[in-house]
Write an enzyme that holds these catalytic residues in place. Sequence first.
Site, PDB file in Angstrom:
ATOM      1  N   SER A 277     -23.174  10.878 -60.298  1.00  0.00           N
ATOM      2  CA  SER A 277     -22.844  10.926 -61.964  1.00  0.00           C
ATOM      3  C   SER A 277     -22.005  12.293 -61.974  1.00  0.00           C
ATOM      4  CB  SER A 277     -23.744  11.710 -63.196  1.00  0.00           C
ATOM      5  OG  SER A 277     -25.028  10.992 -63.272  1.00  0.00           O
TER       6      SER A 277
ATOM      7  N   HIS B  15     -19.221   4.011 -60.236  1.00  0.00           N
ATOM      8  CA  HIS B  15     -20.016   4.750 -61.342  1.00  0.00           C
ATOM      9  C   HIS B  15     -20.274   3.540 -62.432  1.00  0.00           C
ATOM     10  CE1 HIS B  15     -20.464   8.307 -64.152  1.00  0.00           C
ATOM     11  NE2 HIS B  15     -21.721   7.636 -63.754  1.00  0.00           N
TER      12      HIS B  15
ATOM     13  N   GLU C  73     -16.322   3.554 -62.667  1.00  0.00           N
ATOM     14  CA  GLU C  73     -15.936   4.505 -63.202  1.00  0.00           C
ATOM     15  C   GLU C  73     -15.964   4.231 -61.282  1.00  0.00           C
ATOM     16  OE1 GLU C  73     -16.777   7.905 -63.838  1.00  0.00           O
ATOM     17  OE2 GLU C  73     -14.560   9.093 -64.231  1.00  0.00           O
TER      18      GLU C  73
ATOM     19  N   ASN D 228     -17.048  12.036 -67.170  1.00  0.00           N
ATOM     20  CA  ASN D 228     -18.495  13.334 -66.981  1.00  0.00           C
ATOM     21  C   ASN D 228     -17.339  14.851 -67.484  1.00  0.00           C
ATOM     22  OD1 ASN D 228     -20.858  12.358 -68.152  1.00  0.00           O
ATOM     23  ND2 ASN D 228     -21.068  12.413 -65.676  1.00  0.00           N
TER      24      ASN D 228
HETATM   25  N1  LIG Z   1     -28.594   7.029 -66.339  1.00  0.00           N
HETATM   26  C1  LIG Z   1     -28.196   7.532 -66.794  1.00  0.00           C
HETATM   27  O1  LIG Z   1     -27.887   7.263 -67.552  1.00  0.00           O
HETATM   28  C2  LIG Z   1     -27.127   7.504 -65.171  1.00  0.00           C
HETATM   29  C3  LIG Z   1     -25.730   6.798 -65.415  1.00  0.00           C
HETATM   30  C4  LIG Z   1     -25.147   6.837 -64.824  1.00  0.00           C
HETATM   31  C5  LIG Z   1     -25.239   7.223 -63.355  1.00  0.00           C
HETATM   32  N2  LIG Z   1     -26.092   8.121 -63.075  1.00  0.00           N
HETATM   33  C6  LIG Z   1     -26.614   7.830 -61.615  1.00  0.00           C
HETATM   34  O2  LIG Z   1     -27.149   7.269 -61.474  1.00  0.00           O
HETATM   35  C7  LIG Z   1     -28.271   7.686 -59.826  1.00  0.00           C
HETATM   36  C8  LIG Z   1     -30.158   7.378 -60.331  1.00  0.00           C
HETATM   37  O3  LIG Z   1     -29.814   8.111 -61.450  1.00  0.00           O
HETATM   38  P1  LIG Z   1     -31.294   7.075 -62.596  1.00  0.00           P
HETATM   39  O4  LIG Z   1     -31.057   7.917 -63.484  1.00  0.00           O
HETATM   40  O5  LIG Z   1     -31.136   4.958 -62.004  1.00  0.00           O
HETATM   41  O6  LIG Z   1     -32.435   7.426 -62.239  1.00  0.00           O
HETATM   42  P2  LIG Z   1     -34.038   7.685 -61.808  1.00  0.00           P
HETATM   43  O7  LIG Z   1     -34.751   8.831 -61.600  1.00  0.00           O
HETATM   44  O8  LIG Z   1     -34.284   7.119 -62.591  1.00  0.00           O
HETATM   45  O9  LIG Z   1     -33.950   6.451 -60.385  1.00  0.00           O
HETATM   46  C9  LIG Z   1     -34.202   7.246 -59.042  1.00  0.00           C
HETATM   47  C10 LIG Z   1     -34.910   6.425 -58.298  1.00  0.00           C
HETATM   48  O10 LIG Z   1     -34.259   6.748 -56.843  1.00  0.00           O
HETATM   49  C11 LIG Z   1     -36.085   6.942 -55.534  1.00  0.00           C
HETATM   50  N3  LIG Z   1     -35.378   7.552 -54.489  1.00  0.00           N
HETATM   51  C12 LIG Z   1     -35.548   8.886 -54.282  1.00  0.00           C
HETATM   52  N4  LIG Z   1     -35.114   9.156 -53.662  1.00  0.00           N
HETATM   53  C13 LIG Z   1     -34.999   7.825 -52.513  1.00  0.00           C
HETATM   54  C14 LIG Z   1     -35.168   7.346 -51.543  1.00  0.00           C
HETATM   55  N5  LIG Z   1     -34.548   8.205 -50.362  1.00  0.00           N
HETATM   56  N6  LIG Z   1     -34.689   6.123 -51.170  1.00  0.00           N
HETATM   57  C15 LIG Z   1     -34.719   5.610 -51.890  1.00  0.00           C
HETATM   58  N7  LIG Z   1     -35.226   5.362 -53.319  1.00  0.00           N
HETATM   59  C16 LIG Z   1     -35.589   6.711 -53.697  1.00  0.00           C
HETATM   60  C17 LIG Z   1     -37.302   7.338 -56.947  1.00  0.00           C
HETATM   61  O11 LIG Z   1     -38.280   6.747 -56.816  1.00  0.00           O
HETATM   62  C18 LIG Z   1     -36.586   6.607 -58.333  1.00  0.00           C
HETATM   63  O12 LIG Z   1     -36.913   5.135 -58.365  1.00  0.00           O
HETATM   64  C19 LIG Z   1     -28.227   9.312 -60.174  1.00  0.00           C
HETATM   65  O13 LIG Z   1     -27.053   9.206 -58.930  1.00  0.00           O
HETATM   66  C20 LIG Z   1     -27.569   9.442 -61.400  1.00  0.00           C
HETATM   67  O14 LIG Z   1     -27.022  10.874 -60.946  1.00  0.00           O
HETATM   68  C21 LIG Z   1     -27.464   7.895 -63.812  1.00  0.00           C
END
Ligand SMILES: NC(=O)c1ccc[n+]([C@@H]2O[C@H](COP(=O)([O-])OP(=O)(O)OC[C@H]3O[C@@H](n4cnc5c(N)ncnc54)[C@H](O)[C@@H]3O)[C@@H](O)[C@H]2O)c1
Length: 295
Positions: free
Chosen positions: A118, A139, A151, A189
């Site tokens: 993000s 994104h 994005e 963002n």
């Molecule tokens: N949640 C949102 O609304 C949203 C929206 C757009 C972008 N994002 C981005 O997406 C990404 C993920 O966010 P999320 O909300 O899904 O997070 P989340 O915490 O729900 O999931 C992250 C996952 O990554 C895993 N993980 C950690 N280290 C790892 C590794 N080395 N190898 C493999 N897996 C690993 C964790 O175990 C976890 O299951 C982030 O970069 C976030 O900024 C999130």
Amino acid sequence: MKNIAVIGSGTMGNGIAHVFAQYGYKVAIIDVAEEALKKGLSTIEKNLKRQVEKGTITEDLKLQALTNITPFTQLKSGVHQAELVIEAATENIDLKLKIFSELDACAAAGAILATNTSSISITKIASVTNRPDKIIGMHFMNPVPIMKLVEVIRGYNTSDDTTNLVMDLSRNLEKIPVEVNDYPGFVANRILMPMINEAIYSLYEGVAGVEEIDTVMKLGMAHPMGPLQLADFIGLDVCLSILRVLHDGFGNPKYAPCPLLVNMVQAGHKGVKSGSGFYHYVAGSKELKVASQFL
Ligand SMILES: NC(=O)c1ccc[n+]([C@@H]2O[C@H](COP(=O)([O-])OP(=O)(O)OC[C@H]3O[C@@H](n4cnc5c(N)ncnc54)[C@H](O)[C@@H]3O)[C@@H](O)[C@H]2O)c1
């Protein structure tokens, strides 16, 4: 392109894997945490079932999508066949740099390596690899199976070929990709977070209450959700960290996070995930109640 790998099976990773599998791609989903992997797969199954109930996909397509997904806990075994890897692991710069440097070593030489970050610089992520032309931001928005936008963020060295491939691939998923350049907050963002911050400042300065601020934006600007409720959904800790990226990246005081936001995060009031933010959340209840601090 047929083989995709998704790193992380959390909120975004399982949504991304779901969409690719639904559109016929073979998907390897990789998470270091076995539990997260199980939870991600059961979320995909539940969401596909809901699509069948709504009549948007058939039972056969659901079953086909599920067989298209293979789970892995090891990065190397998960990515070795992938033509595109999409990283959706926890938002932490050191973690992402480590993952991309490992990916560069173990993914096929021609594979495109995308990140769903993000807020972290695509150019910085590319700098730890030997293929900066093949590093790109993809994104997706939450919830991935429903939201149309992708994005697509070009790092400083991302090639036209990589960008065009990722734009076409997004269209194959019936998403609408928008190409943007790599500057703090990208576009989504950079615009959203200052709006949320300004809503928090309006509350902090006593201009209006929580419900009043959200109502103005819902009824006056036709936003489906007010900015304070949206901040609770995104996570107040996530909003704070993105505002810090904008503040550091541009060096402009207009992005300084509101002190109320900082206090709330320090106090553990992170929004929906902690049960309390600008509103109070009770599991299983859809009623929106303003948190007691703001009554
Ligand atoms: N949640 C949102 O609304 C949203 C929206 C757009 C972008 N994002 C981005 O997406 C990404 C993920 O966010 P999320 O909300 O899904 O997070 P989340 O915490 O729900 O999931 C992250 C996952 O990554 C895993 N993980 C950690 N280290 C790892 C590794 N080395 N190898 C493999 N897996 C690993 C964790 O175990 C976890 O299951 C982030 O970069 C976030 O900024 C999130």
